[in-house]
Write an enzyme that holds these catalytic residues in place. Structure first.
Site, mmCIF file in Angstrom:
data_model
loop_
_atom_site.group_PDB
_atom_site.id
_atom_site.type_symbol
_atom_site.label_atom_id
_atom_site.label_comp_id
_atom_site.label_asym_id
_atom_site.label_seq_id
_atom_site.Cartn_x
_atom_site.Cartn_y
_atom_site.Cartn_z
ATOM 1 N N ASP A 42 0.797 -1.349 -0.092
ATOM 2 C CA ASP A 42 0.068 -0.197 -0.109
ATOM 3 C C ASP A 42 0.826 1.242 -0.030
ATOM 4 O O ASP A 42 2.007 1.185 0.674
ATOM 5 C CB ASP A 42 -0.999 -0.002 1.215
ATOM 6 C CG ASP A 42 -2.045 -1.044 1.328
ATOM 7 O OD1 ASP A 42 -2.695 -1.045 0.209
ATOM 8 O OD2 ASP A 42 -2.079 -1.848 2.023
ATOM 9 N N ARG A 49 -7.358 -43.931 0.717
ATOM 10 C CA ARG A 49 -5.557 -43.372 1.009
ATOM 11 C C ARG A 49 -5.686 -43.000 2.489
ATOM 12 O O ARG A 49 -6.336 -42.861 3.170
ATOM 13 C CB ARG A 49 -5.589 -41.998 0.225
ATOM 14 C CG ARG A 49 -5.753 -42.160 -1.326
ATOM 15 C CD ARG A 49 -5.462 -40.612 -1.801
ATOM 16 N NE ARG A 49 -6.451 -40.616 -2.800
ATOM 17 C CZ ARG A 49 -6.843 -39.355 -3.254
ATOM 18 N NH1 ARG A 49 -6.489 -38.218 -2.664
ATOM 19 N NH2 ARG A 49 -7.811 -39.230 -4.338
ATOM 20 N N ASP A 99 2.162 -33.681 -1.869
ATOM 21 C CA ASP A 99 1.579 -33.678 -3.392
ATOM 22 C C ASP A 99 1.550 -32.149 -3.828
ATOM 23 O O ASP A 99 0.971 -31.149 -3.116
ATOM 24 C CB ASP A 99 0.100 -33.887 -3.274
ATOM 25 C CG ASP A 99 -0.616 -33.564 -2.166
ATOM 26 O OD1 ASP A 99 -0.131 -33.532 -0.909
ATOM 27 O OD2 ASP A 99 -2.134 -33.466 -2.212
ATOM 28 N N GLU A 138 -0.061 -21.149 4.209
ATOM 29 C CA GLU A 138 0.507 -22.565 4.001
ATOM 30 C C GLU A 138 1.890 -22.833 3.879
ATOM 31 O O GLU A 138 2.576 -23.806 4.459
ATOM 32 C CB GLU A 138 -0.228 -23.181 2.928
ATOM 33 C CG GLU A 138 -0.193 -24.528 2.553
ATOM 34 C CD GLU A 138 -0.850 -25.083 1.516
ATOM 35 O OE1 GLU A 138 -1.129 -26.454 1.417
ATOM 36 O OE2 GLU A 138 -1.143 -24.325 0.436
#
Length: 621
Positions: A30, A248, A365, A559
């Site tokens: 900003d 799985r 993954d 994450e």
């Protein structure tokens, strides 16, 4: 100094002045004046200056607004709170609560609004209940009159073909329910965050480390209880509790979790119950020959589904499918329909999707380390985890049960498990230790060759003491220079990842990205072998990256990170969960929160002071 502020008026003025890009956050991107005047209750003027303090003000206003208040009483100490203290406090008092879910009526309200349901479910959200859980079936059937759900009982024998048949009506899987004051309640669990509203496998273990650090032992214990439910009713710890994950499992951290919970609770009966379940999982999930147990005595991942994974984002497999569709002169959508409905055979795709599902079972993954070959690999970290199971069984039986434990007419001795652990350690060193390179690598049990891919998982044998002192020394000397970056340890080396281009895109578990579970295991491994300086440096680098980015980007805890540039600006498939919010972070991200709390519990006080001052690691190490 305390500021009594009218929330809406202050929010509007603050955003108009400082949120110049209109994303309802205040960050270094900003272009506002970076100063905002407030007045205390005694009418003293005070200028709030800088991105970090301004974003703290925005967050405090939002928290007060979310609490239903018109006015907020905000102390200056919260606006100018040292960043490490603030992040840790927010995780402990706010984020864990935001990430806690229940598979009862309170949780169903949120699940039916899950954004994934728009593409993955019918009008009514299916809730699949184990064949033998009568209480859960009755409970959810009664909720059908109040919510758009449909309760379905799973068959006693769940086959890959059956799971494939659910692709047209995927849904959520029930977790443990219990009676509390004559009312049925869901046993709580922590979700990763963002779009992930399910209980995930190895995420849950690392989240629990953070929960234990924050004295939330009941919640960590509840995660273990839900693991137990999944094994007893679904046959395995699931990738996550959705129907398409029924074939799985996930990286096995169950014994580590129950052992760390027991260290606090000292509940011997609880531990015994979970030991029985963990041994059952070990024997039935991992030690069935020809499946996840390979001929050489080591293990592999093997997701036993059929066909294309339904949870993949639209277009994810287009590059693989297009040549086959072109051969038949049909669209990719038409080819998918024919392939999924067994109207054509394609052995290449059968093998491709076997490995693809297995990559997802591995937790990594995706990564070029395992793409196209995952089911053929004895992954070093998987066998490290199963060594930990065997050594945990041995230690617990010897230390707490006099060396012998009777379970379901079977007698298990600590010596029995010690021999298994010793044998696995020997096999790991035989197949996965590369003396010439001084690295632990994966072993391809089909080609009978070691992998050349250098990954952060090379350090995992340190985590549970598999490496000898000389191996540890060589590993630290060889691997750390290859994988250490400004923000911590990268998922792989750049050379191992290989060239990136339009037809070979970034994979999120590879260079330049870094992930919380790798860091946490590496820290513990280094400390196990008294590499204290190296551990302190890696902890500092990782925490500095989290803290610097949180200060610059409105408290964001995502994450994953690009550890090379030490930034949350990550460019790979799936984006970066945890960056999409307005005003105040919605829970951070589960194992990232845990890595922060675990890291500050290990870091020396002098380094914590440097961290609060945002001292760049390059100026210290």
């Amino acid at each position: 100094m305390i500021f009594k502020l009218h929330i809406e008026t202050t929010l509007q003025k603050l955003l108009e002045q400082e949120d110049t890009n209109g994303d309802k956050k205040i960050s270094i991107e900003d272009k506002g004046p970076k100063t905002f005047d407030l007045y205390s209750e005694t009418h003293e003027a005070y200028a709030i200056k800088g991105t970090y303090y301004l974003s703290n003000l925005l967050q405090e206003l939002a928290i007060a607004k979310n609490g239903g208040n018109e006015y907020a009483n905000i102390p200056l100490s919260k606006i100018e709170e040292p960043p490490v203290h603030r992040i840790s406090r927010m995780i402990k008092t706010y984020y864990w609560n935001e990430l806690t879910r229940f598979m009862d009526e309170s949780g169903i309200k949120n699940l039916v609004q899950d954004t994934k349901n728009a593409s993955l479910t019918a009008k009514n959200l299916p809730i699949y209940v184990p064949f033998d859980d009568a209480m859960a079936y009755k409970y959810y059937k009664n909720l059908e009159t109040k919510y758009p759900i449909e309760t379905k009982r799973l068959p006693k024998n769940i086959t890959p073909n059956y799971v494939k048949s659910l692709n047209k009506t995927p849904g959520i899987l029930s977790l443990k329910l219990k009676y509390h004051h004559d009312q049925i309640q869901g046993v709580p669990f922590v979700v990763p965050g963002g779009r992930f509203n399910e209980m995930y496998g190895w995420d849950s273990y690392f989240e629990s480390i953070g929960l234990i650090c924050d004295n939330k032992i009941d919640l960590a214990k509840a995660m273990a209880d839900n693991f137990q439910y999944e094994i007893e009713h679904y046959g395995k710890i699931l990738n996550a509790n959705r129907s398409y994950y029924l074939t799985r499992t996930q990286p096995p951290f169950y014994t580590s979790l129950i052992r760390e919970v027991f260290n606090v609770t000292q509940d011997i009966e609880w531990l015994k119950s979970h030991l029985e379940t963990a041994i059952k999982e070990y024997e039935t999930v991992w030690m069935t020959e020809g499946k996840r147990l390979t001929y050489n005595g080591l293990n592999r991942y093997l997701a036993e589904g059929i066909g294309i994974t339904p949870e993949a984002e639209e277009g994810h497999y287009d590059a693989i499918l297009k040549p086959f569709a072109d051969q038949l002169k049909c669209t990719i959508e038409e080819y998918i329909y024919k392939y999924q409905n067994n109207e054509l055979e394609n052995p290449f795709l059968d093998t491709y999707f076997l490995h693809d599902r297995t990559v997802r079972e591995s937790g990594h993954d995706t990564s070029y380390r395992i793409e196209g070959c995952c089911a053929d690999l004895n992954l070093v970290e998987l066998n490290v985890l199963l060594y930990k199971y065997e050594s945990d069984f041995a230690d617990l039986i010897n230390d707490l049960f006099g060396g012998e434990l009777n379970l379901n007419s079977n007698t298990y001795t600590g010596n029995f498990w010690s021999k298994k652990a010793k044998n696995r350690k020997s096999l790991i060193n035989r197949y996965c230790w590369n003396e010439e390179k001084g690295l632990y690598v994966d072993y391809n049990h089909v080609t009978k060759e070691q992998s050349n891919f250098i990954s952060a998982t090379t350090f995992t044998p340190l985590w549970c003491g598999i490496a000898s002192k000389s191996q540890a020394k060589i590993l630290v000397e060889r691997a750390l220079p290859l994988l250490k970056e400004k923000g911590g340890v990268a998922g792989s080396t750049k050379d191992s990842r290989g060239e990136i281009n339009e037809s070979r895109p970034h994979r999120q578990w590879d260079y330049p990205n870094g992930w919380a579970p790798h860091q946490m295991m590496i820290w513990k491994g280094l400390l196990n072998y008294d590499y204290n300086h190296e551990a302190q440096e890696l902890i500092y680098r990782w925490l500095y990256m989290i803290t610097r980015n949180a200060a610059d980007y409105n408290g964001t805890i995502p994450e994953k990170y690009d550890v090379v540039e030490a930034t949350l600006k990550v460019y790979s498939e799936y984006g970066n969960v945890g960056t999409d919010f307005e005003y105040v972070p919605k829970g951070g991200f589960g194992w990232m929160n845990a890595s922060f709390q675990y890291g500050i519990s290990l870091l020396k006080k002098s380094y914590l002071n440097n961290l609060n001052d945002l001292v760049d690691p390059e100026l210290i190490f």
